[in-house]
Design an enzyme around this catalytic site. Structure first.
Site, PDB file in Angstrom:
ATOM      1  N   HIS A 124       0.949  -1.164   0.124  1.00  0.00           N
ATOM      2  CA  HIS A 124       0.142   0.613  -0.200  1.00  0.00           C
ATOM      3  C   HIS A 124       0.830   1.774  -0.125  1.00  0.00           C
ATOM      4  O   HIS A 124       0.257   2.814   0.183  1.00  0.00           O
ATOM      5  CB  HIS A 124      -0.963   0.002   1.069  1.00  0.00           C
ATOM      6  CG  HIS A 124      -1.736  -1.029   1.485  1.00  0.00           C
ATOM      7  ND1 HIS A 124      -2.709  -1.683   1.589  1.00  0.00           N
ATOM      8  CD2 HIS A 124      -1.941  -1.848  -0.112  1.00  0.00           C
ATOM      9  CE1 HIS A 124      -3.884  -2.457   1.858  1.00  0.00           C
ATOM     10  NE2 HIS A 124      -3.360  -2.677   0.232  1.00  0.00           N
ATOM     11  N   CYS A 153       4.056  21.433  -5.017  1.00  0.00           N
ATOM     12  CA  CYS A 153       5.372  20.991  -5.487  1.00  0.00           C
ATOM     13  C   CYS A 153       5.783  23.533  -5.933  1.00  0.00           C
ATOM     14  O   CYS A 153       5.209  23.690  -5.884  1.00  0.00           O
ATOM     15  CB  CYS A 153       5.132  20.220  -6.949  1.00  0.00           C
ATOM     16  SG  CYS A 153       6.884  19.980  -8.052  1.00  0.00           S
ATOM     17  N   ILE A 234       1.842 -10.355  19.036  1.00  0.00           N
ATOM     18  CA  ILE A 234       2.569 -11.073  17.973  1.00  0.00           C
ATOM     19  C   ILE A 234       4.254 -10.269  18.194  1.00  0.00           C
ATOM     20  O   ILE A 234       5.084 -11.554  18.549  1.00  0.00           O
ATOM     21  CB  ILE A 234       2.850  -9.520  16.920  1.00  0.00           C
ATOM     22  CG1 ILE A 234       1.192  -9.973  16.115  1.00  0.00           C
ATOM     23  CG2 ILE A 234       3.924 -10.821  15.638  1.00  0.00           C
ATOM     24  CD1 ILE A 234       0.978  -9.210  15.178  1.00  0.00           C
TER      25      ILE A 234
END
Length: 244
Positions: A124, A153, A234
């Site tokens: 992603h 920009c 985890i």
């Protein structure tokens, strides 16, 4: 009832007997670093905004409500001070040992690379990369983070985050690399993902190796196919698995 130590011992046995391990992780991998996931009861989707979070992170919102898109993006996705947790660190260590061959992630936070992992497929994209949608010039995260309103920009174009928004397709080069890595693996560890978001969730269908390990606090659709299911945090499990 199995303990974290039990899970760690079982996972270590799988890893010791594996030669080509691929890790596929979702938002749950980064929650232990302090980031919110999306679908848990206290995740982003449970919060209230002018528009649903799915819309706020969509290509349509980026095009039609650009300022609101960037306000949400800065507030919720550009989180300061996050650091890799034990899961990120262990994976980087296992890669250096030659055990983990690739990390595939749905996350956009860059924490795997910060921990030292090198072969990372970012399905992603990443908040750390941004580009002008007019001239293509690339910018770092500070361009968006430190701007107000719509970041521009030098050429006047909008500086768009290099992340995959809803309604946008995944990068085919990244997908191809991830699929090849999974097809070559003898062990696939799937962690911190509900396996609810396609096409990313369909990647495990390419796995034909010996060991499918699922690490997630809640049941997933792939549990019945797994050789090992770990219902624990985890980082807590990985921190206890020393392969050296």
């Amino acid at each position: 009832m199995r303990t974290v130590e039990d899970y760690a011992r079982e996972l270590r046995e799988v890893l010791v007997n594996s030669d080509n391990v691929v890790f596929f992780g979702g938002a749950g991998v980064s929650t232990e670093s302090g980031l919110k996931d999306f679908r848990s009861p206290d995740g982003l989707y449970a919060e209230k905004y002018a528009y649903p979070p799915e819309y706020m992170l969509s290509h349509t919102c980026y095009e039609r409500h650009t300022k609101e898109f960037f306000d949400f993006y800065r507030d919720k996705l550009l989180v300061e001070g996050i650091r890799p947790n034990a899961a990120h660190i262990r994976l980087a260590e296992w890669e250096k040992l030659g055990k983990v061959k690739a990390v595939i992630t749905q996350n956009i936070d860059g924490l795997h690379q910060a921990a030292g992992s090198e072969n990372v497929f970012e399905l992603h994209g990443s908040v750390l990369r941004n580009y002008c949608d007019r001239c293509g010039k690339f910018y770092g995260v500070e361009k968006v983070r430190d701007s107000e309103g719509i970041p521009r920009c030098d050429c006047g174009g909008v500086v768009k985050p290099d992340v995959v928004l809803y309604e946008e397709g995944l990068d085919q080069g990244v997908m191809t690399g991830a699929i090849r890595a999974i097809m070559r693996a003898d062990t696939l560890i799937v962690a911190g993902t509900s396996l609810a978001v396609y096409p990313a969730a369909g990647l495990i269908d390419y796995f034909g190796g010996r060991n499918l390990v699922i690490v997630n606090r809640d049941p997933t659709p792939a549990d019945r196919r797994a050789t090992l299911v770990i219902n624990a945090k985890i980082g807590e499990v990985f921190a206890r698995v020393d392969l050296e």
